[in-house]
Structures are given as C-alpha cells and as structure tokens.
Scaffold this active site. Structure first.
Site, short mmCIF file in Angstrom:
data_model
loop_
_atom_site.label_atom_id
_atom_site.label_comp_id
_atom_site.label_asym_id
_atom_site.label_seq_id
_atom_site.Cartn_x
_atom_site.Cartn_y
_atom_site.Cartn_z
N GLN A 1 -3.99 2.66 14.65
CA GLN A 1 -2.87 3.16 13.85
C GLN A 1 -2.05 4.21 14.60
O GLN A 1 -0.81 4.18 14.60
CB GLN A 1 -3.42 3.76 12.55
N ARG B 1 -8.13 4.05 12.83
CA ARG B 1 -7.24 5.20 13.08
C ARG B 1 -6.71 5.22 14.51
O ARG B 1 -5.59 5.69 14.74
CB ARG B 1 -7.98 6.50 12.81
N LYS C 1 -4.42 -1.91 9.68
CA LYS C 1 -4.75 -2.08 8.27
C LYS C 1 -4.98 -3.54 7.92
O LYS C 1 -5.05 -3.87 6.73
CB LYS C 1 -3.58 -1.56 7.42
N GLU D 1 -9.00 4.12 -2.69
CA GLU D 1 -7.78 3.91 -3.47
C GLU D 1 -8.09 3.16 -4.77
O GLU D 1 -9.13 2.55 -4.92
CB GLU D 1 -6.77 3.06 -2.67
N ASP E 1 -9.02 0.49 1.57
CA ASP E 1 -8.06 0.09 2.59
C ASP E 1 -8.62 0.47 3.96
O ASP E 1 -8.25 1.49 4.53
CB ASP E 1 -6.73 0.81 2.31
N GLU F 1 -10.36 4.04 3.19
CA GLU F 1 -9.44 4.81 2.35
C GLU F 1 -9.80 4.49 0.90
O GLU F 1 -9.77 3.33 0.48
CB GLU F 1 -7.97 4.46 2.64
N GLU G 1 -10.07 12.53 7.07
CA GLU G 1 -9.90 13.86 6.49
C GLU G 1 -11.22 14.62 6.41
O GLU G 1 -11.28 15.82 6.68
CB GLU G 1 -9.30 13.74 5.08
N HIS H 1 -3.86 13.97 0.51
CA HIS H 1 -4.04 13.05 1.64
C HIS H 1 -2.83 13.10 2.57
O HIS H 1 -2.98 13.17 3.80
CB HIS H 1 -4.27 11.62 1.13
N ASP I 1 0.85 -1.19 0.00
CA ASP I 1 0.00 0.00 0.00
C ASP I 1 0.89 1.24 0.00
O ASP I 1 1.81 1.35 0.81
CB ASP I 1 -0.91 -0.02 1.23
N THR J 1 -9.24 -5.52 3.36
CA THR J 1 -8.98 -4.62 2.24
C THR J 1 -9.93 -5.09 1.15
O THR J 1 -9.80 -6.21 0.67
CB THR J 1 -7.53 -4.76 1.77
#
Lengths: 417, 417
Positions: free
Chosen positions: B237, B234, B250, B200, B230, B198, B360, B132, B125, B254
C-alpha cells in the site's frame, strides 16, 4: 495478410470498419425483439444467435449464444474463440456454399439498436499513458512532482465502478458533486463545471484466473478490446481524490463502443510498448509486443453544430499494455473474472493535438481550444463527444463503431421527488 | 424491547448471539448437499429455503429462497423483509402452533458449512473512522497532514474488489507485491512483510437506486450489516497508493461474517454519529441516528497457541454512518445495485487498546504489542485473526458469528506452474 473478401459486398471496401477480418462482437435488437448476440459485417449485423439456433454455427460446449451477452463465449477460452471465427469466416467468405442459408441472418445496421455487448463484472481503470500522467500530474501537483515515484515501476490503477458502464449512444447526465476551490472557505454541492472525457481503450477479460498470472498468461486471458470514454468531473476529482483516489468524479458513466474487437482481428497490428526508461521487474516484462497500432480520435459536436476533431493519437502511445496491467492486477492473488473490464488510462500523444482529455487540451481551462463556431475548456451541455478507433491494414480497416455520448444538463434539484 | 422467547431453548440465553430477536441470514450446507438459505436461531440454522418449499413460509413475490444466496430477498425491499421476519418469528416463538412442522427444518450449527450469504455485486471501502484516519495519516504523512482537507466534509472512500470477498473461515494466503522502502534505490517483488487486518462493519445494499438518493433513502436501501475484515498489505500500500489510492494492497481477500444481521434486528441499538467538527452540507446531514452501538473486538491466535484479544472498540466510533456513505456514493448519479457491499472503514477508538488495525496497534511496527507467548508487529504466518461483534440488549445479545481467517504462507514462487 490482406483483406479477406466476403460475399457481403459492403464488407470489402478499404474504409469499411467491419470487413471479414474484423468480425466484432455486439448485442443488437430489432424493433421490439429481445436483444441477441451478433457480429458486424459490412453494413450488416450477422445474427449469430440465430445461426446457432438453426444449427449453422456449432460451438464446442455450446449453445453459448442463447443469452443476450457474450460472456459465455468469452469464458469458453481461446479455442472456442478461434472456432467461432473460423466458422463465421467460412460462412461469409466469398464463394461460401452456405450463402443462401446465411443471408436471412443479415440485418441492416441501420435497423438495429445496439446494447452493452457483455455483462461487466468489475471495472478497473489504469493510468498508463506517459504523456497524460505527466500532463495531469503537472496540473495537479506541479511539474517537479508530476510523475509519481511508482509510475515507471508498476502500471498504477484504481478500481472503478462497473455499474457506471454504458453502451455508446447512452446520454450522460452532468453530475452533481462536492467541490471546493482553493479560494473557498467551505465546499459546495453543485453541478460539475469541469466535466471531461478520457480517451481510452478497454480490455475485456475472457478467461478467469485465481492467483498471480504472468504477462503472457494475462494476454491469453483477454478476449478483445473496446473503445472506452472514462467521463471525469475534474472539479469533483480535485477535491475528493486525496488520499484514496478518484471516486464519484468517475462514477457517473463510462461509455464503451458497441463492438468488442476480438484479439485475433488485432493480431496484425501488434506493436511493442515504448523503450523502458527504467527496467521493469521481471514479472512485468513483456515476452513480445502486447500493444496495438490503433489510430484514435476524439470529436466534439455542439447541439445543432458542426463536428470538430479535438485530438488524434494512437493506442501505441501507452507505456504499459493491457497484458501488463492484468498481470499486475493479479500479483496480490486478486481473482479476475469473465467480464472484467480494464481501462488503459488516457491515451495522450506527445503533442498538444494528440492529448486525450479536455483537461490537457485546454490545460486545465487556461487555454480554451477552438471548435467550429466557438471555444471549449470543458464539455458544455448538449455537446456530443465521440471516440473513434481504426487499425489500417493492407486494403482494409478494423473499426470498433463510434463510442459516443451526449451530455445532457444536470438535474435542477437531485433530491426533488 | 427485551428478549423474544423461542421454543428453541438455546436461543433464550442472554449470551446466545442468535436469539429470536436476531434472525440473521446465511447460506449453509450439510455434507454433500447443495448450499441453501438459512437463518440462525440458538444452536441451529433454520432451513428457510426448505420452509418456503414446503409452503410454511410464503413471501410476497416469492419464491425468493430457491437460490443459494439472499439477493432475491434483498432486492425485494423493506416490506418483504418485514414479512419474512414476522412469519419466521411466528413460527419460532414460544408456544407457536407450527412447532412440530418446523422442527424438522432445524439443523445443528455444528453440522453445517457456511458460505458467502450473498452475491457481492461491487465492493466499496470507506475511511470514515476519525481516530483511524488520524493515526494512519500521521504515520503516512506526518501529524500536521494527518487528516486530509476533505475528510470532515465527505465520507471519502474508494472502490474495492468484489471478487476478493470471502466468507469467514476461508484461509488467506499472504500476498506477493511490489514494495519499495525509502532507503531502497529500486523496488522489489516479494511476499508482504506487513500484512494486516482492518476491523470494519459492512453494509449490504438491498434495494437498488439510479441517481442521487438522500441519507434517509439510503438508510432504507440497506438490508443489513456484516462484520468485515479488510486485509491490507501495508508495505504494498505504501508504495502503490499515490495518487490513485489502494489497489493490490487490498485485493487479496476481504473476509465477511457468515451472517447478515438485518437492519430490523439492530433497530434498538441505533445511535447518532459524534458531534460534527464542522457542519456537513445539507445533503449529507442525518435525519436521525444512523449508526449502531455494536461492541467489537479483534483477536489473534498463533498456530497451536492461545488467543489474545488485541483490541476492543465500537461501531459507534465512526464519524460517518453507512447511510451517509451510501448517499455520498450516489451523488454523481452512480447506480447502486442489490449486493453492493460498503465497508465502513477501520473502526478505531480513541485509546491504544481500541485501535482496529495492527498498523495502529504497533504504530507502524515500532511498538510491537504483547500477545500470549510473544509479540506482534504485523500478522505472522499461520496466525488466525478473528473479529467479533455484539449488540447487548436487555437479556439478549445480537451476534454476527465470528469473522475469522488464518493467514497461510505466501507461495514460494507465484509463477511456478
């Protein structure tokens, strides 16, 4: 428990790494023959694939050895692992009735090539050595920030690259990479100048899992252990690792020993992790001793030169066991598969002579170490690096085979075609 | 190039995601039948495995479709990919002579279950979205340290967990994990409270490599692209990611779209990466446009509620292309394999409405966003998150199928047996 005597005489020496107590799992080939599964005994490899084919070794749910890797046995679980060891022990023990039938399946180790013993599904590398984490942290971030705040609470690790795993004896080409020193305005793309080893043990997952598992369940999933050298390009690592961790610095190669030592062979050498500096949360606490007393050493031999042992340490130095690491690995629900490989993290002891990487031994290159006929800060071209491991029992030794790799020069131009 | 008209009428609508121009690759099953390879066309899936079996589709080096995954075709390389598209186009094009023979191999999409389209070898990844990286960096490290010093020089990434990759439609269980807020003295083990998406794109490696490859060679190795979510915890993380990067945060899941869109279908939508803020070293420079103009959106639907589109952005926002990422991935000599999956990194645009993660969008939970009937900072139980992507050509659309997942509640006790 002492030595289990075998009719294979060379297996009975106290220093032989492959007594009947060991029976490690490898994949071998003779001449142009296809690779097949074998177990080391004395100076020989026992062709267990051939024994299974001949009906001398019958495994529950078998055949499991008709492929050139141990994954099918690994996936079959602890009862099959025990059945395998019991039957092979019965065939090789002193006075065994089947001796004459088994003898044709012994191949001298000097006549075989050894291959990767299992298909690596995914590779995870941890950072669970207290002394290593402190040493490296001090060099990268200063002594006051050496140990990350999470370090005493979780066995931190990162996903490595399974495609980089190679068997002992494979040459390792010095990598190119992007590097940038603190005094340089822009980065450069060049061969690594700070190429290094990391002395580790690797735990090999046998039984797969879905969802979180306890530490005891994790221990039961592990099939065995290998020696593991996590080759590391320190200059590439320093530039790339923030904020997402090591990537290309660790992707060139990861060398493992040719033999997987099954957990049962290590059982007499179980030992507890060191005292906790802060209590672990309950799900990471060990229900019993989950580390092993394995004496380890790193040796360096320049081309045409003499070997120097750079470091001597012990797997018992780790702060976290592989079972704790595997349990942590599943907390998020991450599925684990047969063939997953977990690197312990670099195993450094408390003294300078017991450090598991050149980065630590030469303190980032500032204190080159003496070797026979010279000095070293990092690996030079055509140096051969060897890891060795041994459990020393009463009258016997458990070995893994050398985990070795010669570093050959970088490509002159990586994009020349 | 405009729409290629098909005798499959539903493939000719300007809004249909699966015109003859697309021919994406998936794996489907009907009822209790075994999964098999298919390509989407209009409202149908074309049973290409069946066509191959019947001799209507003959691939060089085939059979390649007699397995329930696309890896054999992917490994076969660009000439086989072109031959496949040419033959299937000839069979489905308006006026095709074989129409009557092919019609029995069309299965309505409403009647099939879709499976992972390929075996994922390893998953990497990246972190290649400029907006971002700046947004997340600001939240985690402050605006002055937002963009890491290496970010404009290399497409930084980390190895993820291939075992976590699931196909669209798979439920995702909220993970447990170790977390520690800045105000807490000790960490806690609890279900994630800041579970996120996420947005992607994923690049799917077809042709394997040994040693470093150029950006042009890397582009040629890529078989196609999928949408990729993904999922990210948070809170886990934030506690675990230093210094080795994201790990369990993570590893829960996925999600990828059920269809791989082959590179050839995306060719008309190629576009260049944005202007470089600092020059790249030569080995990472693009010899031509390597990104694609793919309109993307994220939608959230609470259980029993109404869908809200949270974000709209475009793959062309990325600072690095998948080809650049793959080239960088090989610099160390890292071997790449058929089935390797490369996540682009979160695709956020410059405006608030184009951000690709809830982290975000809600600015770390400080500015909850409005949805139909409520607000969201992070994902709540039983929310369904959907990614969508589309290339808009002259009179046709290229789609990937929805990439969707419903988040189900965490286990009450992850160790209850």
């Amino acid at each position: 428990m002492g030595l289990i005597r075998s009719w294979v005489e060379t297996a009975n020496g106290a220093a032989c790494p492959f007594p009947l107590n060991n029976l490690p799992c490898g994949v071998f080939s003779q001449g142009e023959d296809e690779p097949r599964c074998g177990m080391a005994i004395g100076d020989f490899v026992l062709d267990v694939a051939g024994l299974e084919e001949a009906g001398l070794l019958v495994l529950p749910g078998g055949p499991l050895l008709d492929v050139p890797f141990w994954n099918e046995v690994m996936a079959a679980g602890p009862e099959v692992w025990a059945a395998l060891r019991a039957r092979v022990t019965a065939l090789l023990v002193e006075g065994a009735a089947e001796r004459a039938a088994v003898e044709p399946y012994l191949v001298p180790l000097t006549e075989v090539a050894l291959h990767l013993p299992f298909l690596v599904s995914e590779y995870t590398d941890f950072y669970a050595g207290r002394h290593h984490a402190f040493n490296v942290g001090t060099m990268f971030r200063g002594a006051e920030n050496a140990l990350p705040p999470n370090w005493l609470h979780i066995p931190i690790g990162y996903n490595g690259r399974a495609s980089s795993v190679v068997v002992s004896g494979t040459e390792v080409r010095r990598p190119w990479g992007q590097v940038k020193g603190p005094d340089h305005a822009v980065p450069a793309f060049q061969p690594s100048r700070r190429f290094d080893i990391e002395l580790e043990m690797g735990a090999v997952v046998g039984v797969p899992s879905e969802g979180p598992v306890t530490v005891a369940e994790a221990d039961a999933m592990i099939f065995g252990y290998v020696l593991l050298n996590d080759w590391s390009a320190r200059d590439i690592q320093a530039w790339e690792y923030q904020p997402l961790g090591p990537f290309q610095a660790k992707a060139t190669a990861t060398t493992i020993s040719p033999w997987i030592v099954m957990k049962a062979a290590l059982e007499p050498f179980r030992t507890a992790t060191p005292a906790r500096e802060v209590p672990l949360l309950p799900h990471l606490q060990e229900p019993g001793p989950m580390l092993y007393d394995i004496a380890l050493e790193v040796a360096l031999t320049p081309e045409g030169g003499e070997e120097t042992v750079l470091s001597r340490t012990n797997y018992a130095e780790m702060y976290y066991s592989a079972a704790q690491q595997l349990a942590h690995h599943t907390t998020s629900g991450c599925p684990m598969n047969t063939g997953d490989l977990l690197g312990s993290g670099t195993i450094s002891g408390p003294t300078k002579e017991s450090r598991g990487s050149l980065l630590e031994l030469s303190w980032g290159g500032k204190e080159p170490i003496a070797i026979a006929g010279g000095t070293r800060s990092f690996i030079e071209d055509n140096d051969t690096l060897t890891l060795r491991g041994a459990c020393r029992g009463a009258g016997y030794t458990i070995g893994f085979g050398d985990c070795t790799g010669k570093v050959i020069p970088a490509l002159a131009d990586p994009y020349a075609r």
